[in-house]
Design an enzyme around this catalytic site. Structure first.
Site, PDB file in Angstrom:
ATOM      1  N   ASP A 137       0.858  -1.178   0.000  1.00  0.00           N
ATOM      2  CA  ASP A 137       0.000   0.000   0.000  1.00  0.00           C
ATOM      3  C   ASP A 137       0.902   1.240   0.000  1.00  0.00           C
ATOM      4  O   ASP A 137       1.670   1.464   0.945  1.00  0.00           O
ATOM      5  CB  ASP A 137      -0.864  -0.043   1.272  1.00  0.00           C
ATOM      6  N   ASP A 155       0.589   7.651  -9.861  1.00  0.00           N
ATOM      7  CA  ASP A 155      -0.065   7.137 -11.072  1.00  0.00           C
ATOM      8  C   ASP A 155      -1.267   6.306 -10.613  1.00  0.00           C
ATOM      9  O   ASP A 155      -1.267   5.082 -10.690  1.00  0.00           O
ATOM     10  CB  ASP A 155       0.961   6.280 -11.830  1.00  0.00           C
ATOM     11  N   SER A 156      -2.277   7.005 -10.120  1.00  0.00           N
ATOM     12  CA  SER A 156      -3.366   6.328  -9.413  1.00  0.00           C
ATOM     13  C   SER A 156      -4.618   6.193 -10.267  1.00  0.00           C
ATOM     14  O   SER A 156      -4.720   6.752 -11.357  1.00  0.00           O
ATOM     15  CB  SER A 156      -3.725   7.139  -8.165  1.00  0.00           C
ATOM     16  N   PRO A 162      -9.164   1.511  -4.067  1.00  0.00           N
ATOM     17  CA  PRO A 162      -7.806   1.611  -3.521  1.00  0.00           C
ATOM     18  C   PRO A 162      -7.143   2.974  -3.753  1.00  0.00           C
ATOM     19  O   PRO A 162      -6.181   3.319  -3.085  1.00  0.00           O
ATOM     20  CB  PRO A 162      -7.039   0.500  -4.251  1.00  0.00           C
TER      21      PRO A 162
END
Ligand code: AG3
Length: 284
Positions: A137, A155-156, A162
């Protein structure tokens, strides 16, 4: 048979692609992952039904999350990528011989495995010896890091599932501390076209401004993302994205990029008024 994939961009807008074949579908501990073969955009990966990458237009996003910062500070050596499990961001970073090490912290191993199998041209640098892939995480990973990285790239996904904790002040504070004194942070910052996305973008920009002295948003045109128009935040402890652009130095590297160049760099930071005003006024 006529097979179509659709993403709901808002309650009243759908984006659809005609599908040749559904190549893969599974549920990881974190999200649902699908790989679809499209007619127009090549292979497509969705997470919880949302477009993440397509073979045809991934180059825009991956060029733009990486190269502007590298042209502003070509001495970047140690990089942290949060998310980015498809490997596109790492692939662009690996074009720089000057980069010594990249930690990529991706929570979901299944995303990386699916990308290795269905997107070989995107995941191709994940085994580079300069890259460490950690299945952790990202929020927890940065908590105990101090003065380690020159560049952090977030870079989500969108801030649901999440990706949610990757848009918080607490996480940005941890990233700030993990950066060296010249550090730069870039995050993907949603589209300004639709209110629900724009609100997230404005609030991310405001949160970053509370800690970084220089925060400028920039833009790119990404046809398969909502609005076809996407923003990034550039947050920096020292470098200004325009005044500190090292165009000659970057051009002398003679890298092959399909989207980014140093002329476009300046244009990317020139925002339309409706975006500029919101970011300047800072009200969501
Ligand atoms: N990350 C940004 C994807 C956001 C797209 N949102 C959506 N389709 N609603 C992409 C990861 C690429 N490495």
């Amino acid at each position: 048979m006529d097979l179509w994939y659709s993403e709901n961009h808002t309650e009243n807008v759908k984006f659809s692609l005609r599908i040749k074949e559904h190549l893969f579908s599974d549920k990881s501990d974190f999200q649902r992952i699908d790989i679809l073969k499209t007619y127009e955009y090549g292979n497509l990966m969705t997470l919880d039904g949302l477009v993440m990458v397509t073979e045809k237009d991934e180059f825009v996003y991956h060029d733009m999350i990486v190269h502007p910062s590298m042209a502003i500070n070509p001495d970047i050596k140690n990089v942290l990528v949060i998310g980015g499990g498809d490997g596109g961001t790492v692939r662009e970073l690996m074009k720089y011989p000057s980069i010594e090490h990249v930690d990529m912290v991706e929570i979901d191993r299944m995303v990386v495995e699916a990308s290795r199998k269905y997107f070989p041209a995107i995941s191709c640098e994940l085994d580079n010896e300069k890259v460490t892939v950690l299945y952790e995480d990202g929020i927890k990973f940065v908590k105990d890091k101090e003065d380690v990285y020159d560049l952090i790239l977030i870079d989500s996904t969108d801030p649901i599932g999440p990706g949610e904790g990757l848009f918080t002040t607490e996480f940005y504070n941890d990233c700030y501390r993990a950066l060296k004194e010249n550090g730069i942070l870039v995050n993907q910052n949603e589209t300004p076209i639709y209110d629900n996305f724009f609100e997230v973008g404005i609030s991310s920009n405001i949160k970053l401004k509370k800690m970084f002295p220089i925060v400028k948003a920039y833009q790119a045109s990404i046809p398969t993302y909502p609005g076809g128009y996407w923003l990034f935040n550039f947050a920096s402890k020292k470098y200004d994205p325009i005044n500190d652009l090292k165009a000659d130095r970057w051009n002398s590297l003679e890298l092959r990029t399909k989207y980014y160049n140093t002329e476009l760099h300046k244009g990317a930071f020139a925002l339309p008024n409706y975006v500029k005003e919101k970011f300047e006024n800072g009200n969501v």
